[in-house]
Design a protein around this motif. Structure first.
Motif, mmCIF file in Angstrom:
data_model
loop_
_atom_site.group_PDB
_atom_site.id
_atom_site.type_symbol
_atom_site.label_atom_id
_atom_site.label_comp_id
_atom_site.label_asym_id
_atom_site.label_seq_id
_atom_site.Cartn_x
_atom_site.Cartn_y
_atom_site.Cartn_z
ATOM 1 N N PHE A 1 60.020 -23.926 -50.875
ATOM 2 C CA PHE A 1 60.233 -25.002 -51.847
ATOM 3 C C PHE A 1 59.428 -26.247 -51.449
ATOM 4 O O PHE A 1 58.771 -26.872 -52.283
ATOM 5 C CB PHE A 1 61.709 -25.345 -51.959
ATOM 6 C CG PHE A 1 62.539 -24.290 -52.648
ATOM 7 C CD1 PHE A 1 62.141 -23.774 -53.868
ATOM 8 C CD2 PHE A 1 63.715 -23.828 -52.075
ATOM 9 C CE1 PHE A 1 62.904 -22.798 -54.514
ATOM 10 C CE2 PHE A 1 64.493 -22.867 -52.709
ATOM 11 C CZ PHE A 1 64.083 -22.346 -53.929
ATOM 12 N N ASP A 2 59.487 -26.585 -50.181
ATOM 13 C CA ASP A 2 58.729 -27.750 -49.705
ATOM 14 C C ASP A 2 57.234 -27.559 -49.955
ATOM 15 O O ASP A 2 56.534 -28.488 -50.382
ATOM 16 C CB ASP A 2 58.970 -27.977 -48.211
ATOM 17 C CG ASP A 2 60.374 -28.486 -47.903
ATOM 18 O OD1 ASP A 2 61.057 -28.962 -48.832
ATOM 19 O OD2 ASP A 2 60.783 -28.397 -46.722
ATOM 20 N N GLY A 3 56.745 -26.351 -49.679
ATOM 21 C CA GLY A 3 55.320 -26.080 -49.852
ATOM 22 C C GLY A 3 54.864 -26.197 -51.293
ATOM 23 O O GLY A 3 53.713 -26.531 -51.560
ATOM 24 N N LEU A 4 55.770 -25.931 -52.234
ATOM 25 C CA LEU A 4 55.445 -26.032 -53.651
ATOM 26 C C LEU A 4 55.694 -27.429 -54.203
ATOM 27 O O LEU A 4 55.470 -27.674 -55.398
ATOM 28 C CB LEU A 4 56.263 -25.010 -54.455
ATOM 29 C CG LEU A 4 55.867 -23.545 -54.288
ATOM 30 C CD1 LEU A 4 56.859 -22.651 -55.015
ATOM 31 C CD2 LEU A 4 54.450 -23.289 -54.806
ATOM 32 N N GLY A 5 56.173 -28.332 -53.356
ATOM 33 C CA GLY A 5 56.456 -29.682 -53.822
ATOM 34 C C GLY A 5 57.738 -29.777 -54.612
ATOM 35 O O GLY A 5 57.926 -30.725 -55.391
ATOM 36 N N ILE A 6 58.635 -28.816 -54.457
ATOM 37 C CA ILE A 6 59.942 -28.860 -55.109
ATOM 38 C C ILE A 6 60.884 -29.591 -54.158
ATOM 39 O O ILE A 6 61.277 -29.050 -53.121
ATOM 40 C CB ILE A 6 60.445 -27.444 -55.438
ATOM 41 C CG1 ILE A 6 59.491 -26.795 -56.445
ATOM 42 C CG2 ILE A 6 61.869 -27.477 -55.978
ATOM 43 C CD1 ILE A 6 59.772 -25.336 -56.721
ATOM 44 N N GLU A 7 61.222 -30.832 -54.499
ATOM 45 C CA GLU A 7 61.866 -31.746 -53.564
ATOM 46 C C GLU A 7 63.323 -32.003 -53.950
ATOM 47 O O GLU A 7 63.622 -32.796 -54.841
ATOM 48 C CB GLU A 7 61.098 -33.071 -53.507
ATOM 49 C CG GLU A 7 59.671 -32.909 -52.989
ATOM 50 C CD GLU A 7 58.916 -34.224 -52.936
ATOM 51 O OE1 GLU A 7 59.403 -35.226 -53.505
ATOM 52 O OE2 GLU A 7 57.832 -34.247 -52.321
ATOM 53 N N PHE A 8 64.231 -31.301 -53.275
ATOM 54 C CA PHE A 8 65.655 -31.512 -53.495
ATOM 55 C C PHE A 8 66.124 -32.726 -52.690
ATOM 56 O O PHE A 8 65.572 -33.017 -51.627
ATOM 57 C CB PHE A 8 66.452 -30.283 -53.056
ATOM 58 C CG PHE A 8 66.037 -29.010 -53.735
ATOM 59 C CD1 PHE A 8 66.325 -28.800 -55.071
ATOM 60 C CD2 PHE A 8 65.344 -28.024 -53.044
ATOM 61 C CE1 PHE A 8 65.940 -27.627 -55.708
ATOM 62 C CE2 PHE A 8 64.952 -26.854 -53.663
ATOM 63 C CZ PHE A 8 65.249 -26.649 -55.001
ATOM 64 N N ASP A 9 67.147 -33.391 -53.185
ATOM 65 C CA ASP A 9 67.756 -34.459 -52.396
ATOM 66 C C ASP A 9 68.544 -33.887 -51.230
ATOM 67 O O ASP A 9 68.701 -34.544 -50.197
ATOM 68 C CB ASP A 9 68.665 -35.318 -53.274
ATOM 69 C CG ASP A 9 67.880 -36.136 -54.267
ATOM 70 O OD1 ASP A 9 66.924 -36.808 -53.842
ATOM 71 O OD2 ASP A 9 68.191 -36.095 -55.467
ATOM 72 N N ILE A 10 69.045 -32.682 -51.422
ATOM 73 C CA ILE A 10 69.700 -31.971 -50.324
ATOM 74 C C ILE A 10 69.550 -30.477 -50.568
ATOM 75 O O ILE A 10 69.587 -30.024 -51.719
ATOM 76 C CB ILE A 10 71.188 -32.358 -50.194
ATOM 77 C CG1 ILE A 10 71.772 -31.845 -48.868
ATOM 78 C CG2 ILE A 10 72.012 -31.852 -51.394
ATOM 79 C CD1 ILE A 10 73.117 -32.459 -48.512
ATOM 80 N N TYR A 11 69.317 -29.736 -49.494
ATOM 81 C CA TYR A 11 69.262 -28.281 -49.567
ATOM 82 C C TYR A 11 70.270 -27.749 -48.563
ATOM 83 O O TYR A 11 70.036 -27.776 -47.355
ATOM 84 C CB TYR A 11 67.862 -27.749 -49.269
ATOM 85 C CG TYR A 11 67.719 -26.287 -49.627
ATOM 86 C CD1 TYR A 11 67.481 -25.906 -50.942
ATOM 87 C CD2 TYR A 11 67.866 -25.294 -48.672
ATOM 88 C CE1 TYR A 11 67.369 -24.568 -51.292
ATOM 89 C CE2 TYR A 11 67.757 -23.953 -49.007
ATOM 90 C CZ TYR A 11 67.511 -23.589 -50.315
ATOM 91 O OH TYR A 11 67.423 -22.264 -50.655
ATOM 92 N N GLY A 12 71.405 -27.311 -49.069
ATOM 93 C CA GLY A 12 72.488 -26.885 -48.194
ATOM 94 C C GLY A 12 72.551 -25.388 -48.028
ATOM 95 O O GLY A 12 71.563 -24.670 -48.150
ATOM 96 N N GLY A 13 73.743 -24.906 -47.746
ATOM 97 C CA GLY A 13 73.997 -23.480 -47.585
ATOM 98 C C GLY A 13 75.494 -23.274 -47.535
ATOM 99 O O GLY A 13 76.184 -23.957 -46.772
ATOM 100 N N THR A 14 76.006 -22.368 -48.326
ATOM 101 C CA THR A 14 77.459 -22.229 -48.432
ATOM 102 C C THR A 14 78.110 -21.740 -47.141
ATOM 103 O O THR A 14 79.326 -21.873 -46.977
ATOM 104 C CB THR A 14 77.830 -21.274 -49.581
ATOM 105 O OG1 THR A 14 77.190 -20.006 -49.382
ATOM 106 C CG2 THR A 14 77.400 -21.856 -50.922
#
Length: 580
Positions: A84-97
């Motif tokens: 995601f970072d490499g594609l420039g898709i920038e989340f405010d948070i990337y978690g995990g359940t």
């Protein structure tokens, strides 16, 4: 005017494999484009995503790879975030359940919502029989049983639905069932589960979904594919009770003081969408906000919640998840009062993406068969923006489309490079060579100049309208149409000739081209952020250049420009995934 507020989510990917172009086209790229646009308009936005770690999918893959489920999910959560970072898709948070720093909060929110629904009497405890894999020592969820459909006799049926005829299937009805865990023949065993009373919620859910048919009334344009699958299912089949627990220990424990609840977890599709909420809470905590700050995003009617998903997640996001939220309400309001979970403002879904390799027929993207373009492999060779451009240009917004490797290359070279890149190159190099790298005097615009500047204003308006409606393909087409209009204007006004005969007319034409480039810089940025940033550098724009309201703000006469640079690279077929 009050600032608009949005909570935007992208579907949580299973943390048991790599990401491919179908994933990106389905949910993540349109969500990122939408968020970038909203922020350009001045909206306050939070962009939430993370990995879906719980359930049998992770256990099955861990078993196949002979590694612990904890190690597996941590590995893929991290690798997907890198993609995601490499594609420039920038989340405010990337978690995990089930990831460190998230799992405790996620369990708290999931168990709390379960108990609230339980206390309202909307769960039914039922003793039932379910297929059990003796070799794996595991009860089998519906999607992990495969067999022959009892309706059409297709061998492509799972324990919940036939892939060929589309009819619902009970796993006990499957002919010759096979466990997808071990390929063995499962046996029926007795077990106990808690079923959500979807039948009790059906009327309110249908009323809410019906309201989404009127875009003017609901304030959002819902795609037909979402309403057809969700409302259509209710109207044709009705909603049965659905089990929301599973015989698993990998997941969120069922929070009941009941012997039958021992060694059971919440159904992964019960806890997964709650990840949107629990990750929001972690984001607020990390930002130093007060306890309960997450509520201003989830319980305030002035915040619009927008989910981006793939076609296979429609039922869960447009029926099951809203039903869970409705079940938790104290009021009978369809939308929810202040202080209650707000139902989605919009559920934006794309269809599936097929793939076509050179010299081969079109086929479905398949992880198991390896018929995919993997994001990590793509990023090893290419920049993100050509892929972002192509996946938006062919976006499967209303029907399935195909990722064609030959078409990908030709569109980059024939559209993005020849139209957009060429316009910037000829405009910037001309200004650098003949006007000392500055914006020439605008002079008195003639009709042809005014028409081009009007096109800029109209393009901003039409692009914004399409983005507001989540019509990303149409919005990108507007931007590219303006780039082509810029090239046509350049050819029509012929500054390469007037520089010798009428320097004032030449400067006026280059000025208009630069104003067009200014507009293109802001309007391309939500789609291609790296390209937009390079355009801004060439035009020497000040901070805040992404602002949508500033897209047609004129560059002043004499404004100093940056150095011209190559904006779009030509793709070589010999480099394209090893093809020649």
């Amino acid at each position: 005017m009050a600032q608009r507020r949005f909570l935007v989510t992208a579907a949580l990917p299973y943390s048991n494999g790599r990401l491919h172009v179908g994933h990106i086209a389905g949910a993540y790229l349109p969500a990122d484009t939408y968020v970038r646009y909203l922020r350009a308009t001045g909206a306050d936005v939070r962009f939430i995503c993370g990995s879906d770690d719980n359930g049998v999918a992770a256990l099955k893959t861990a078993r196949e790879q002979d590694r612990s489920v904890e190690e597996l999910t941590a590995h893929y959560c991290a690798s997907q975030k890198r993609d995601f970072d490499g594609l420039g898709i920038e989340f405010d948070i990337y978690g995990g359940t089930h990831q460190e720093g998230f799992v405790d909060t996620h369990e708290k929110f999931s168990q709390s919502l379960f108990l609230k629904i339980y206390e309202k009497g909307l769960f039914t405890k039922r003793r039932t029989r379910q297929l059990y894999d003796e070799e794996a020592q595991q009860f089998l969820p519906d999607r992990f049983v495969r067999g022959t459909c009892p309706h059409c006799r297709s061998e492509q049926a799972f324990g919940d639905q036939c892939e060929d005829c589309g009819r619902s299937v009970d796993q006990q009805e499957l002919i010759d069932p096979v466990s997808m865990m071990t390929q063995s023949t499962p046996q029926l065993r007795e077990t106990v589960h808690w079923y959500l009373r979807l039948d009790e919620l059906q009327s309110r859910l249908a009323s809410w979904l019906s309201s989404k048919k009127d875009a003017g009334a609901c304030g959002a344009t819902w795609r037909p594919i979402v309403l057809n699958q969700s409302l259509g299912r209710i109207e044709s089949e009705g909603l049965p009770e659905r089990a929301m627990t599973r015989d698993l220990t990998w997941g969120v424990p069922v929070p009941l003081d009941d012997p039958d609840a021992a060694r059971k977890s919440l159904y992964v599709w019960f806890d997964a969408p709650i990840g949107y909420v629990s990750f929001t809470d972690v984001l607020c905590q990390r930002g130093g906000e007060d306890e309960g700050a997450w509520k201003c995003w989830w319980e305030h009617p002035d915040c619009k919640v927008v989910h981006f998903i793939g076609e296979d997640n429609i039922v869960f996001h447009a029926i099951t998840w809203p039903a869970m939220l409705l079940a938790s309400h104290d009021s009978e309001s369809v939308q929810g009062e202040s202080g209650e979970y707000q139902l989605p403002h919009n559920v934006v879904s794309n269809s599936f993406l097929n793939i076509k390799f050179p010299g081969k027929d079109e086929e479905k993207i398949s992880k198991s068969r390896g018929t995919a373009v993997w994001i990590e492999d793509y990023l090893d060779t290419f920049d993100p923006d050509p892929l972002r451009y192509y996946l938006t240009a062919i976006a499967p917004e209303n029907a399935r489309t195909t990722f064609d490797l030959d078409d990908f290359m030709s569109r980059n070279n024939g559209e993005l490079l020849n139209a957009f890149g060429n316009f910037f190159n000829r405009t910037m190099t001309f200004a650098q060579k003949y006007f000392e790298g500055k914006v020439p005097a605008s002079g008195s615009p003639e009709a042809v100049d005014a028409e081009q500047l009007d096109r800029c204003r109209e393009a901003v308006e039409r692009t914004g309208q399409s983005l507001e409606q989540c019509r990303f393909k149409a919005a990108l087409a507007e931007v590219m149409a303006l780039a082509r209009a810029g090239n046509a204007y350049f050819d029509q006004t012929k500054p390469f000739q007037t520089r010798k005969t009428d320097l004032g007319a030449c400067g006026r034409a280059v000025n208009v081209c630069l104003q067009t480039a200014r507009t293109l810089t802001t309007t391309i940025a939500p789609f291609l952020p790296d390209t937009g940033a390079r355009c801004a550098t060439m035009l020497n724009l000040a901070k805040g250049w992404q602002g949508w309201a500033e897209a047609t703000e004129a560059l002043p006469d004499g404004h100093g420009l940056g150095e011209p640079m190559i904006l779009v690279k030509k793709l070589d077929p010999k480099e394209l995934f090893g093809e020649s």
